[in-house]
Design a protein around this motif. Structure first.
Motif, short mmCIF file in Angstrom:
data_model
loop_
_atom_site.label_atom_id
_atom_site.label_comp_id
_atom_site.label_asym_id
_atom_site.label_seq_id
_atom_site.Cartn_x
_atom_site.Cartn_y
_atom_site.Cartn_z
N THR A 158 0.84 -1.21 0.00
CA THR A 158 0.00 0.00 0.00
C THR A 158 0.87 1.26 0.00
OG1 THR A 158 -0.15 -0.06 2.42
CG2 THR A 158 -1.91 -1.15 1.18
N GLU A 160 2.38 2.71 -2.65
CA GLU A 160 2.61 3.20 -4.00
C GLU A 160 2.75 4.72 -4.04
OE1 GLU A 160 -1.90 2.73 -3.53
OE2 GLU A 160 -0.12 1.56 -3.03
N HIS A 163 -1.09 5.51 -8.47
CA HIS A 163 -2.05 4.42 -8.66
C HIS A 163 -3.16 4.86 -9.61
CE1 HIS A 163 -4.09 6.62 -5.34
NE2 HIS A 163 -5.20 6.20 -5.94
N THR A 242 -6.67 -1.93 -8.71
CA THR A 242 -5.82 -0.74 -8.64
C THR A 242 -4.45 -1.09 -9.18
OG1 THR A 242 -7.01 -0.01 -6.65
CG2 THR A 242 -4.92 1.08 -7.16
N CYS A 244 -0.68 -0.12 -9.43
CA CYS A 244 0.19 0.63 -8.51
C CYS A 244 1.63 0.63 -9.01
CB CYS A 244 0.15 0.01 -7.12
SG CYS A 244 -1.50 -0.16 -6.40
N LYS A 246 5.67 2.03 -7.58
CA LYS A 246 6.64 2.74 -6.75
C LYS A 246 8.01 2.48 -7.35
CE LYS A 246 8.33 3.63 -2.09
NZ LYS A 246 8.20 3.33 -0.64
#
Length: 265
Positions: A158, A160, A163, A242, A244, A246
């Motif tokens: 969670t 990210e 998104h 979703t 995502c 990073k």
């Protein structure tokens, strides 16, 4: 156990711009692909079809195993992972050649029963240039046991930095199946997906999720040199997911927070 080696298969195709335009439309992005235009990453999935007569199809709609992929006696097929190396852009409207081999096909015993692990390698050349190397990791398994304990769900990250939410209609799944000539019935035949393979709905194609992640990665990170992905949990057509990112890590998170796919660009 012994690894089974399979001879190579060579296919030729002209990378029709109209088919690329149709995929753009299906994905909801701007079309306008002309002859000579570089294709987006993974759009080679639209080409090199292998049509077979009905008698040569398995119950799942895929061509029967026993050709490029050996028959290990396991009826359910899943695209588990993929790796790609982009050497040069493929261009629309230009003839190309794809050479495919089965690098390995190995039966193993898993916790849920017998499994078959298959790795296919595809190399695509255009105008004498090696443009793309791709590895597909497939898993074959037995029919589902209703009494079997379901595997533990892996929860997605969670953290990210970017998104995007995406939804999947049965129409989109049908269009993607048609454009990639993917006959696997879990993507368009709800009765088969539910009653034979044990899913709660139509299954979103793993390569479709990977395609969306690749397009997002290229848009934000620039041209891709390599991309790898691994499916970890099936996503159903009625679920909103979703996408995502990073850094160069990407993943797909289901509506319940579970991890559906991980990837690296």
């Amino acid at each position: 156990m012994d690894t089974i080696q399979i001879p190579r298969i060579t296919q030729h195709d002209i990378l029709d711009p109209a088919r690329a335009d149709a995929m753009h439309v299906a994905l909801g992005v701007s079309a306008g692909c002309a002859i000579g235009t570089p294709l987006p990453p993974f759009f080679h999935q639209l080409y090199f079809w292998d049509p077979q007569v009905a008698e040569q199809l398995g119950r799942d709609g895929h061509p029967k195993v026993g050709g490029l992929i050996p028959d290990m006696g396991l009826p359910r097929r899943m695209w588990a992972a993929g790796r790609l190396a982009f050497h040069a852009p493929l261009r629309a409207g230009v003839a190309a050649t794809r050479t495919s081999i089965c690098e390995s096909a190995t039966p193993k015993q898993g916790r849920s029963g017998p499994l078959g692990f298959v790795t296919l390698r595809h190399d695509v050349h255009q105008d004498g240039q090696h443009c793309l190397s791709e590895w597909q990791d497939l898993v074959y398994r037995e029919d589902p046991d209703p009494a079997a304990v379901k595997p533990a769900v892996i929860m997605a990250r969670t953290d990210e930095e970017h998104h995007e939410q995406v939804s999947f209609s049965s129409t989109l799944l049908f269009r993607y199946s048609a454009l990639t000539f993917n006959g696997h019935r879990i993507h368009y035949d709800l009765d088969y997906a539910r009653d034979v393979e044990g899913y709660s709905g139509l299954v979103v194609h793993g390569p479709l999720l990977a395609q969306l992640l690749m397009l997002m990665a290229q848009d934000q990170l620039g041209p891709l040199e390599t991309f790898s992905f691994r499916a970890t949990s099936p996503l159903m057509h009625f679920e909103t997911a979703t996408l995502c990112r990073k850094g160069r890590d990407l993943w797909v998170r289901g509506p319940d927070g579970r991890q559906c796919m991980t990837a690296q660009a």
